[in-house]
Write a protein that holds these residues in place. Structure first.
Motif, PDB file in Angstrom:
ATOM      1  N   ALA B  94      -8.141   3.870   0.063  1.00  0.00           N
ATOM      2  CA  ALA B  94      -7.088   4.379  -0.572  1.00  0.00           C
ATOM      3  C   ALA B  94      -6.200   5.500   0.389  1.00  0.00           C
ATOM      4  O   ALA B  94      -7.115   5.944   1.312  1.00  0.00           O
ATOM      5  CB  ALA B  94      -7.584   5.331  -1.704  1.00  0.00           C
ATOM      6  N   VAL B  95      -4.914   5.425   0.015  1.00  0.00           N
ATOM      7  CA  VAL B  95      -4.274   6.439   0.878  1.00  0.00           C
ATOM      8  C   VAL B  95      -3.678   7.507  -0.075  1.00  0.00           C
ATOM      9  O   VAL B  95      -2.941   7.221  -1.174  1.00  0.00           O
ATOM     10  CB  VAL B  95      -2.951   5.855   1.507  1.00  0.00           C
ATOM     11  N   ASP B  96      -4.246   8.721  -0.110  1.00  0.00           N
ATOM     12  CA  ASP B  96      -3.911   9.755  -1.123  1.00  0.00           C
ATOM     13  C   ASP B  96      -4.002  11.195  -0.301  1.00  0.00           C
ATOM     14  O   ASP B  96      -4.674  11.908  -0.237  1.00  0.00           O
ATOM     15  CB  ASP B  96      -4.893   9.774  -2.133  1.00  0.00           C
ATOM     16  N   PRO B  97      -2.648  11.446   0.236  1.00  0.00           N
ATOM     17  CA  PRO B  97      -2.649  12.654   1.346  1.00  0.00           C
ATOM     18  C   PRO B  97      -2.865  13.848   0.369  1.00  0.00           C
ATOM     19  O   PRO B  97      -3.271  15.060   1.051  1.00  0.00           O
ATOM     20  CB  PRO B  97      -1.035  12.616   1.815  1.00  0.00           C
ATOM     21  N   ASN B 132      -2.399  15.782   6.165  1.00  0.00           N
ATOM     22  CA  ASN B 132      -1.194  15.226   5.658  1.00  0.00           C
ATOM     23  C   ASN B 132      -0.991  13.779   5.556  1.00  0.00           C
ATOM     24  O   ASN B 132      -2.106  13.290   6.140  1.00  0.00           O
ATOM     25  CB  ASN B 132       0.234  15.802   6.918  1.00  0.00           C
ATOM     26  N   LEU B 133       0.066  13.316   5.233  1.00  0.00           N
ATOM     27  CA  LEU B 133       0.013  11.946   5.153  1.00  0.00           C
ATOM     28  C   LEU B 133      -0.239  11.091   6.357  1.00  0.00           C
ATOM     29  O   LEU B 133      -0.967  10.058   6.548  1.00  0.00           O
ATOM     30  CB  LEU B 133       1.320  11.480   4.627  1.00  0.00           C
ATOM     31  N   GLY B 134       0.398  11.587   7.465  1.00  0.00           N
ATOM     32  CA  GLY B 134       0.109  10.906   8.961  1.00  0.00           C
ATOM     33  C   GLY B 134      -1.436  10.647   9.357  1.00  0.00           C
ATOM     34  O   GLY B 134      -1.912   9.644   9.871  1.00  0.00           O
ATOM     35  N   GLY B 135      -1.985  11.923   9.159  1.00  0.00           N
ATOM     36  CA  GLY B 135      -3.497  11.773   9.324  1.00  0.00           C
ATOM     37  C   GLY B 135      -4.193  10.774   8.472  1.00  0.00           C
ATOM     38  O   GLY B 135      -5.134   9.812   9.046  1.00  0.00           O
ATOM     39  N   VAL B 136      -3.941  11.209   7.260  1.00  0.00           N
ATOM     40  CA  VAL B 136      -4.577  10.217   6.145  1.00  0.00           C
ATOM     41  C   VAL B 136      -4.299   8.732   6.557  1.00  0.00           C
ATOM     42  O   VAL B 136      -5.166   8.043   6.455  1.00  0.00           O
ATOM     43  CB  VAL B 136      -4.050  10.459   4.883  1.00  0.00           C
ATOM     44  N   ALA B 137      -2.973   8.391   7.029  1.00  0.00           N
ATOM     45  CA  ALA B 137      -2.570   6.894   7.384  1.00  0.00           C
ATOM     46  C   ALA B 137      -3.300   6.463   8.376  1.00  0.00           C
ATOM     47  O   ALA B 137      -3.681   5.453   8.521  1.00  0.00           O
ATOM     48  CB  ALA B 137      -1.044   6.883   7.117  1.00  0.00           C
ATOM     49  N   VAL B 162       3.985   7.852  -6.251  1.00  0.00           N
ATOM     50  CA  VAL B 162       4.786   8.891  -6.634  1.00  0.00           C
ATOM     51  C   VAL B 162       5.284   9.615  -5.492  1.00  0.00           C
ATOM     52  O   VAL B 162       5.785  10.452  -5.395  1.00  0.00           O
ATOM     53  CB  VAL B 162       4.215   9.844  -7.387  1.00  0.00           C
ATOM     54  N   GLY B 163       4.945   9.005  -4.329  1.00  0.00           N
ATOM     55  CA  GLY B 163       5.500   9.824  -3.033  1.00  0.00           C
ATOM     56  C   GLY B 163       5.599   8.880  -1.894  1.00  0.00           C
ATOM     57  O   GLY B 163       6.081   7.580  -1.866  1.00  0.00           O
ATOM     58  N   GLN B 164       5.890   9.495  -0.581  1.00  0.00           N
ATOM     59  CA  GLN B 164       6.253   8.730   0.572  1.00  0.00           C
ATOM     60  C   GLN B 164       5.216   8.013   0.948  1.00  0.00           C
ATOM     61  O   GLN B 164       5.269   7.043   1.869  1.00  0.00           O
ATOM     62  CB  GLN B 164       6.453  10.049   1.500  1.00  0.00           C
ATOM     63  N   SER B 165       3.866   8.083   0.366  1.00  0.00           N
ATOM     64  CA  SER B 165       2.577   7.265   0.985  1.00  0.00           C
ATOM     65  C   SER B 165       3.008   5.712   0.570  1.00  0.00           C
ATOM     66  O   SER B 165       2.376   4.926   1.300  1.00  0.00           O
ATOM     67  CB  SER B 165       1.520   7.594   0.243  1.00  0.00           C
ATOM     68  N   GLU B 166       3.890   5.440  -0.378  1.00  0.00           N
ATOM     69  CA  GLU B 166       4.177   3.951  -0.573  1.00  0.00           C
ATOM     70  C   GLU B 166       4.708   3.409   0.415  1.00  0.00           C
ATOM     71  O   GLU B 166       4.467   2.249   0.943  1.00  0.00           O
ATOM     72  CB  GLU B 166       4.919   3.583  -1.754  1.00  0.00           C
ATOM     73  N   VAL B 167       5.661   3.966   1.265  1.00  0.00           N
ATOM     74  CA  VAL B 167       6.250   3.474   2.340  1.00  0.00           C
ATOM     75  C   VAL B 167       5.220   3.023   3.552  1.00  0.00           C
ATOM     76  O   VAL B 167       5.315   2.161   4.561  1.00  0.00           O
ATOM     77  CB  VAL B 167       7.389   4.383   2.932  1.00  0.00           C
ATOM     78  N   THR B 168       4.466   4.218   3.569  1.00  0.00           N
ATOM     79  CA  THR B 168       3.652   4.023   4.640  1.00  0.00           C
ATOM     80  C   THR B 168       2.281   2.918   4.489  1.00  0.00           C
ATOM     81  O   THR B 168       2.163   2.091   5.160  1.00  0.00           O
ATOM     82  CB  THR B 168       2.518   5.380   4.762  1.00  0.00           C
ATOM     83  N   VAL B 169       2.074   2.689   3.136  1.00  0.00           N
ATOM     84  CA  VAL B 169       0.958   1.713   2.783  1.00  0.00           C
ATOM     85  C   VAL B 169       1.728   0.140   2.936  1.00  0.00           C
ATOM     86  O   VAL B 169       1.244  -0.706   3.396  1.00  0.00           O
ATOM     87  CB  VAL B 169       0.472   1.777   1.409  1.00  0.00           C
TER      88      VAL B 169
END
Lengths: 337, 337
Positions: B94-97, B132-137, B162-169
């Motif tokens: 899961a990616v959930d910053p 943050n998202l970067g670290g989690v990613a 709901v967030g920027q994490s979709e682009v990352t995933v």
């Protein structure tokens, strides 16, 4: 006044007064200053900009995109003329990072928007030549501010609908318009993904003659599509209209739609918010772009990066370790410089 | 084998062998190593990763998103169990910053996906805590590689819609799935703009009982919408299916669709291309994130930036000049350190 056309250097006061009083020759020279890559122009350009900031912010900033062939130039000319004749002062700018490479790029052909260019209430400026998106975007933003200071109350920023530049233009305007062709569906495949979800107004162009009926049908289909997509502007479902830049049908209504949109933005406090976001966004993108540029331009990085990247792509090193080692060496270099 | 559960430090060989032979306790410890923020774990984690790289790349990487309430966990559990029972080896990440801040975040609740977690062919790992998202990613990407090295052939990466994490995933998977509810339209407003244009497969969940008919209707409407949107995967029009994680209806068909999609990607050489993009993208995002982090963390920048930004937002300085001055001072500092 002719002095401004000569090659003498203008003083800061001459630039500022010339821009404020909408002396077109001075405005054009100020924009050239902003577009210059020469170090000696930089300081003066920023002095001029800083001086005119209090006079900026009073326009409606409109972004216009669409695939090649959608008729952007023809539409902007017809729309701009209509507004100029009503007494509006209209500036047209363009963001086209590839204009130095591609032939026939947007606004690059001097003969385009010929009528609009000559109208006393209009000011048409092609995309700054050359450079990457970041550089072109900065120059366009600063040109936008100069035009506002010169009293233009409607600023249109044109972009081709096929690249990263749409996101950049979206981030500098209040209202974002996409121009489509009558044959719905297929031509969308040529567009950059994500654009549809940034759009406030869609105009189906060339809705004239035998195309008229197809355009109305496309409108119905797009309406359904937008109904299912999330809105980029809260409380505003993307408005779709058919227009003909050729016959002029629907052109006046475009302005009514933009005004209604603008009023909605004001009423819901989204206007102020978006302007603030534009400013913050600009600041950070300028800053981060410069930081990354300096890094990538550093000779050690320039020479090492290709090999490091290759090792990662070939699976010889984890990306994290490769990045970590590269940055460690880089920091040793700059701190012991 | 119990030695691996004890608190003794493992050697590089023990880690690598343990991961390769899918010793779950060792895999879990290797992931913990990768997730650790402690400097002393960093080097070992990267050694392990670099050693197992040759065993990676052999899974289908699937991203799954959807608004809260769409039933992501229930679906993933039902879908994962079905695949695990067929002999596939399934890992769920899961990616959930925001997981360190928000209660009840995705996969955070240990009791969720209870059945799947206990299946011998499945491995479920919650989002790395905090950061943050970067670290989690980064941690999720590296965990994905470890799972591949351990022989998992299907890896699902869950994210909230709901967030920027979709682009990352999206940038780390081969196939991107969005889970919707039966009531089409309205719930999309809660989704991040742009997601619809990143989707390969849409599943309308909870298509059971009295919802069934509404789900089939929604399918027709979404089909129309996707027909008009550009495809993220060339030659593949987003597939829409109705499923019920509750009754199991449509769950087997999901896998058939994914396999068909996978085959299309392979046939059109898009699979190799996307994998290459994933790797390049990862490298650059890691690099640039670190460069920017170091800049923003630098004490001089930390102390000056808020004021500089404020001046720009108040119109006291042009953004370009403010950025230029800040960077000039910054470079003087680091070079004379």
């Amino acid at each position: 006044m002719d002095v401004y056309k000569k090659r003498v250097e203008l003083s800061l006061e001459e630039y500022v007064e010339g821009v404020r009083s909408n002396n077109r020759a001075v405005l054009a020279r100020a924009i050239t200053l902003v577009e210059s890559n020469a170090a000696r122009h930089f300081s003066m350009a920023q002095d001029v900009l800083t001086s005119v900031i209090p006079q900026t912010g009073n326009s409606i900033r409109i972004g216009i995109t669409g695939v090649p062939g959608a008729g952007k130039s023809t539409f902007i000319e017809a729309f701009g003329l209509k507004l100029a004749e009503q007494g509006h002062r209209v500036a047209v700018l363009a963001v086209d990072p590839s204009s130095s490479l591609s032939q026939g790029s947007i606004l690059g052909d001097k003969t385009r928007m010929d009528q609009l260019s000559r109208h006393p209430n209009a000011f048409v400026r092609p995309s700054p030549a050359g450079g990457n998106l970041g550089g072109v975007a900065r120059k366009t933003r600063e040109t936008l501010l100069l035009c506002e200071a010169a009293g233009y109350d409607i600023i249109m920023v044109e972009t081709v609908g096929v690249g990263q530049s749409e996101v950049t233009v979206r981030s500098m305007v209040d209202c974002f318009i996409v121009l489509m062709l009558t044959g719905a569906g297929d031509e969308l495949q040529g567009m950059k993904k994500g654009i549809m979800e940034m759009v406030d107004i869609m105009l189906i162009n060339k809705a004239d003659g035998t195309n008229r009926q197809a355009a109305e049908q496309a409108k119905v289909e797009f309406k359904r599509m937008f109904h299912m997509l999330p809105s980029v502007t809260e409380g505003w479902e993307t408005e779709i209209d058919t227009v003909s830049a050729l016959t002029g049908r629907g052109i006046s209504e475009c302005w009514e739609t933009i005004e209604r949109f603008h009023q909605h933005m004001k009423n819901t406090q989204q206007f102020e918010l978006r302007r603030k976001e534009q400013a913050t966004n600009w600041f950070h993108s300028l800053l981060e772009e410069q930081i990354l540029k300096r890094f990538y331009d550093y000779p050690f990085i320039k020479s090492q990066l290709p090999d490091v990247k290759k090792d990662v792509l070939l699976g010889k090193s984890s990306a994290t370790r490769a990045v970590s080692l590269l940055l460690q060496e880089y920091e040793q270099k700059i701190y012991n410089n």
